[in-house]
Design a protein around this motif. Structure first.
Motif, PDB file in Angstrom:
ATOM      1  N   GLU A 145      32.038  59.911  41.973  1.00 53.82           N
ATOM      2  CA  GLU A 145      32.701  58.633  41.714  1.00 53.82           C
ATOM      3  C   GLU A 145      33.088  58.538  40.247  1.00 53.82           C
ATOM      4  O   GLU A 145      32.294  58.847  39.360  1.00 53.82           O
ATOM      5  CB  GLU A 145      31.731  57.496  42.065  1.00 53.82           C
ATOM      6  CG  GLU A 145      32.322  56.118  41.915  1.00 53.82           C
ATOM      7  CD  GLU A 145      32.848  55.576  43.222  1.00 53.82           C
ATOM      8  OE1 GLU A 145      33.834  54.831  43.169  1.00 53.82           O
ATOM      9  OE2 GLU A 145      32.285  55.884  44.271  1.00 53.82           O
ATOM     10  N   LYS A 146      34.333  58.131  39.977  1.00 49.80           N
ATOM     11  CA  LYS A 146      34.770  57.873  38.605  1.00 49.80           C
ATOM     12  C   LYS A 146      34.100  56.604  38.109  1.00 49.80           C
ATOM     13  O   LYS A 146      33.906  55.686  38.899  1.00 49.80           O
ATOM     14  CB  LYS A 146      36.282  57.690  38.544  1.00 49.80           C
ATOM     15  CG  LYS A 146      37.072  58.949  38.678  1.00 49.80           C
ATOM     16  CD  LYS A 146      38.549  58.625  38.533  1.00 49.80           C
ATOM     17  CE  LYS A 146      39.400  59.866  38.618  1.00 49.80           C
ATOM     18  NZ  LYS A 146      40.825  59.572  38.485  1.00 49.80           N
ATOM     19  N   PRO A 147      33.788  56.485  36.857  1.00 50.14           N
ATOM     20  CA  PRO A 147      33.856  57.531  35.841  1.00 50.14           C
ATOM     21  C   PRO A 147      32.693  58.509  36.010  1.00 50.14           C
ATOM     22  O   PRO A 147      31.634  58.145  36.509  1.00 50.14           O
ATOM     23  CB  PRO A 147      33.732  56.761  34.532  1.00 50.14           C
ATOM     24  CG  PRO A 147      32.933  55.548  34.879  1.00 50.14           C
ATOM     25  CD  PRO A 147      33.282  55.225  36.312  1.00 50.14           C
ATOM     26  N   ILE A 148      32.903  59.729  35.590  1.00 54.20           N
ATOM     27  CA  ILE A 148      31.862  60.748  35.747  1.00 54.20           C
ATOM     28  C   ILE A 148      31.243  61.083  34.405  1.00 54.20           C
ATOM     29  O   ILE A 148      31.859  60.917  33.364  1.00 54.20           O
ATOM     30  CB  ILE A 148      32.403  62.035  36.409  1.00 54.20           C
ATOM     31  CG1 ILE A 148      33.502  62.663  35.551  1.00 54.20           C
ATOM     32  CG2 ILE A 148      32.878  61.754  37.803  1.00 54.20           C
ATOM     33  CD1 ILE A 148      33.862  64.064  35.958  1.00 54.20           C
ATOM     34  N   ASP A 149      30.052  61.580  34.475  1.00 58.30           N
ATOM     35  CA  ASP A 149      29.350  62.086  33.302  1.00 58.30           C
ATOM     36  C   ASP A 149      29.760  63.552  33.150  1.00 58.30           C
ATOM     37  O   ASP A 149      29.576  64.348  34.071  1.00 58.30           O
ATOM     38  CB  ASP A 149      27.838  61.961  33.523  1.00 58.30           C
ATOM     39  CG  ASP A 149      27.040  62.463  32.347  1.00 58.30           C
ATOM     40  OD1 ASP A 149      27.226  63.635  31.942  1.00 58.30           O
ATOM     41  OD2 ASP A 149      26.207  61.692  31.846  1.00 58.30           O
ATOM     42  N   SER A 150      30.315  63.902  32.016  1.00 58.70           N
ATOM     43  CA  SER A 150      30.804  65.260  31.792  1.00 58.70           C
ATOM     44  C   SER A 150      29.708  66.309  31.946  1.00 58.70           C
ATOM     45  O   SER A 150      29.947  67.392  32.476  1.00 58.70           O
ATOM     46  CB  SER A 150      31.419  65.381  30.392  1.00 58.70           C
ATOM     47  OG  SER A 150      32.541  64.549  30.298  1.00 58.70           O
TER      48      SER A 150
END
Length: 126
Positions: A98-103
């Motif tokens: 799910e956006k936003p994602i943790d890089s």
């Protein structure tokens, strides 16, 4: 060095994702449309795909389908529409985020998916 195809129609998202992958040591190529991504998958071989699901008037279904059925490579779908993507895609992507994602999470997931793929390739050799 693993080659990753990144697909998203949001220029900021694709810039961040590509930069994140390159810092992690991957060779990243970006595309901003479904058609562009499909042409790239025909032109070049990739080790994995990271794609959005919703594009202006299309879905990422064709990207997932081509990457999985033709090339059998890992696919990570990063979208704000996880339920829609999960229900609509056949074959299924390896994971939906799910956006936003943790890089850092994306890099860790790709690392695992690429290791599993490498292990499968090694075990299938005579």
């Amino acid at each position: 060095m693993a080659k990753i195809l990144c697909v998203d129609d949001d220029p900021i998202a694709i810039l961040i994702r590509r930069e994140t992958l390159e810092v992690a040591g991957y060779l990243a190529t970006s595309c901003s449309s479904v058609d562009e991504a499909l042409r790239e998958l025909e032109r070049e071989s990739y080790d994995a795909v990271v794609t959005d699901w919703r594009f202006s008037e299309e879905s990422g279904r064709a990207i997932v389908h081509t990457a999985k059925s033709k090339w059998s490579i890992p696919v990570v779908v990063v979208t704000g529409y996880v339920g829609e993507a999960f229900q609509a895609a056949e074959p299924l992507a390896d994971i939906y985020l799910e956006k936003p994602i943790d890089s850092r999470e994306l890099i860790q997931i790709l690392k695992i998916l690429l290791e599993v793929r490498t292990d499968r390739v090694r075990s299938s050799r005579p």
